[in-house]
Design an enzyme around this catalytic site. Structure first.
Site, PDB file in Angstrom:
ATOM      1  N   SER A  45      -8.978   8.353   5.567  1.00  0.00           N
ATOM      2  CA  SER A  45      -7.743   9.092   5.825  1.00  0.00           C
ATOM      3  C   SER A  45      -8.044  10.369   6.596  1.00  0.00           C
ATOM      4  O   SER A  45      -9.023  11.061   6.288  1.00  0.00           O
ATOM      5  CB  SER A  45      -7.049   9.459   4.510  1.00  0.00           C
ATOM      6  OG  SER A  45      -6.698   8.305   3.780  1.00  0.00           O
ATOM      7  N   TYR A 185       3.429   6.650   4.186  1.00  0.00           N
ATOM      8  CA  TYR A 185       2.022   6.668   4.607  1.00  0.00           C
ATOM      9  C   TYR A 185       1.213   5.634   3.824  1.00  0.00           C
ATOM     10  O   TYR A 185       0.412   4.886   4.385  1.00  0.00           O
ATOM     11  CB  TYR A 185       1.470   8.071   4.391  1.00  0.00           C
ATOM     12  CG  TYR A 185       0.019   8.270   4.750  1.00  0.00           C
ATOM     13  CD1 TYR A 185      -0.342   8.660   6.039  1.00  0.00           C
ATOM     14  CD2 TYR A 185      -0.983   8.103   3.802  1.00  0.00           C
ATOM     15  CE1 TYR A 185      -1.673   8.861   6.373  1.00  0.00           C
ATOM     16  CE2 TYR A 185      -2.309   8.305   4.128  1.00  0.00           C
ATOM     17  CZ  TYR A 185      -2.649   8.685   5.410  1.00  0.00           C
ATOM     18  OH  TYR A 185      -3.975   8.883   5.726  1.00  0.00           O
ATOM     19  N   ILE A 186       1.445   5.573   2.520  1.00  0.00           N
ATOM     20  CA  ILE A 186       0.703   4.648   1.658  1.00  0.00           C
ATOM     21  C   ILE A 186       1.076   3.197   1.945  1.00  0.00           C
ATOM     22  O   ILE A 186       0.208   2.328   2.041  1.00  0.00           O
ATOM     23  CB  ILE A 186       0.950   4.997   0.177  1.00  0.00           C
ATOM     24  CG1 ILE A 186       0.231   6.309  -0.167  1.00  0.00           C
ATOM     25  CG2 ILE A 186       0.486   3.871  -0.746  1.00  0.00           C
ATOM     26  CD1 ILE A 186       0.656   6.906  -1.479  1.00  0.00           C
ATOM     27  N   ALA A 188       2.023   1.964   4.654  1.00  0.00           N
ATOM     28  CA  ALA A 188       1.439   1.562   5.932  1.00  0.00           C
ATOM     29  C   ALA A 188      -0.002   1.081   5.756  1.00  0.00           C
ATOM     30  O   ALA A 188      -0.473   0.213   6.496  1.00  0.00           O
ATOM     31  CB  ALA A 188       1.481   2.721   6.921  1.00  0.00           C
ATOM     32  N   GLU A 189      -0.711   1.630   4.772  1.00  0.00           N
ATOM     33  CA  GLU A 189      -2.091   1.229   4.511  1.00  0.00           C
ATOM     34  C   GLU A 189      -2.193   0.009   3.596  1.00  0.00           C
ATOM     35  O   GLU A 189      -3.215  -0.684   3.588  1.00  0.00           O
ATOM     36  CB  GLU A 189      -2.856   2.381   3.842  1.00  0.00           C
ATOM     37  CG  GLU A 189      -3.078   3.596   4.708  1.00  0.00           C
ATOM     38  CD  GLU A 189      -3.871   4.657   3.971  1.00  0.00           C
ATOM     39  OE1 GLU A 189      -3.506   4.981   2.818  1.00  0.00           O
ATOM     40  OE2 GLU A 189      -4.865   5.142   4.534  1.00  0.00           O
ATOM     41  N   TYR A 209     -13.034   2.430  -2.216  1.00  0.00           N
ATOM     42  CA  TYR A 209     -12.683   3.836  -2.159  1.00  0.00           C
ATOM     43  C   TYR A 209     -13.499   4.519  -3.233  1.00  0.00           C
ATOM     44  O   TYR A 209     -14.044   3.848  -4.130  1.00  0.00           O
ATOM     45  CB  TYR A 209     -11.173   4.020  -2.386  1.00  0.00           C
ATOM     46  CG  TYR A 209     -10.636   5.370  -1.961  1.00  0.00           C
ATOM     47  CD1 TYR A 209     -10.741   5.800  -0.637  1.00  0.00           C
ATOM     48  CD2 TYR A 209     -10.007   6.216  -2.871  1.00  0.00           C
ATOM     49  CE1 TYR A 209     -10.244   7.020  -0.239  1.00  0.00           C
ATOM     50  CE2 TYR A 209      -9.491   7.446  -2.487  1.00  0.00           C
ATOM     51  CZ  TYR A 209      -9.624   7.845  -1.167  1.00  0.00           C
ATOM     52  OH  TYR A 209      -9.131   9.061  -0.769  1.00  0.00           O
TER      53      TYR A 209
END
Length: 256
Positions: A45, A185-186, A188-189, A209
């Site tokens: 990110s 945003y999340i 989209a990932e 992660y």
């Protein structure tokens, strides 16, 4: 021959430790996919100081001991929108977002180069996939589930709050606009947590992660609602805690 994990590699909470990192596959299925060693996905990110070029070099070098191929995807969607919710003008938000995204790409490139590329490594901007039919399908599922899957929505919002906390003064809660931007945003990932194999043409994949995420249990730990595809796994990969080593006892002096 690639390094294989020992039979006793944990599901949780203990871990396999190798080359300064430890891997914690979330579930038995995640562990089985890890052992196949086909593909590792590293998501980065913008603005996340954890992913220095040195960290990326270490992760690529470490991951190549387990996996045949590594892909790195960095987020470049909805970054400017988040800055706008924090009071930036649209023009300033675009410039700030472009600067952060460009710096992120440079760090990845430098890290991959310094790793020596011990296995095939490719890097991608998230925006490269927006025209892909698989990405569109997965993204649509992630967005629609916000209205139909309360557990998923709660987890997504909690994940967004955690992400936004780094940009807010201590004790402040995000505004509705900030939270909505964070969730966009999340989501989209999320296609890369749902079905990386479909997006990158691999049989199985492990997304990693350095933290356990609020969405992990929702996507990988239940049998209903929005969840990851059978070939998708998740693992926490983080620097291993190195125990202190006591000094060696002094040797007696040699006789002359």
């Amino acid at each position: 021959m690639r390094e294989t994990l020992p039979d006793e590699i944990p599901i949780r909470p203990t871990a396999d430790v190798s080359a300064g990192y430890e891997a914690l596959p979330y579930s038995r299925r995640c562990r089985e996919i890890w052992r196949r060693g086909e593909h590792l996905l590293i998501g980065v990110s913008p603005g996340n100081s954890y992913f220095s070029h040195r960290r990326i070099a270490e992760l690529v070098g470490w991951g190549s001991g387990f996996f045949e191929r590594i892909d790195i995807v960095y987020a470049d969607l909805h970054v400017a929108t988040q800055f706008e919710t924090f009071g930036y003008t649209p023009e300033h938000a675009r410039r700030r977002a472009a600067k952060e995204v460009k710096a992120t790409a440079r760090r990845i490139e430098r890290g991959v180069e310094e790793s020596g590329r011990p296995c095939p490594v490719r890097m991608h901007a998230l925006s490269e996939f927006t025209g892909d039919d698989h990405y569109r399908r997965l993204h649509r599922q992630a967005v629609e589930a916000l209205q139909t899957d309360p557990a998923y929505r709660t987890a997504a919002e909690n994940m967004a709050r955690g992400f936004l906390a780094a940009r807010l003064d201590e004790g402040l809660a995000p505004s509705e606009a900030q939270l909505a931007a964070g969730v966009r945003y999340i989501t989209a990932e999320l296609p890369f947590f749902l079905d990386t194999p479909a997006l990158l043409g691999v049989t199985t994949s492990v997304s990693c992660y350095h933290l356990q995420l609020p969405l992990t249990h929702v996507l990988f730990g239940r049998d209903e609602g929005l969840r990851a595809a059978p070939g998708q796994a998740y693992a926490v990969v983080r620097p291993a805690a190195v125990p202190s080593v006591p000094p060696l006892p002094s040797l007696p002096a040699r006789a002359a």
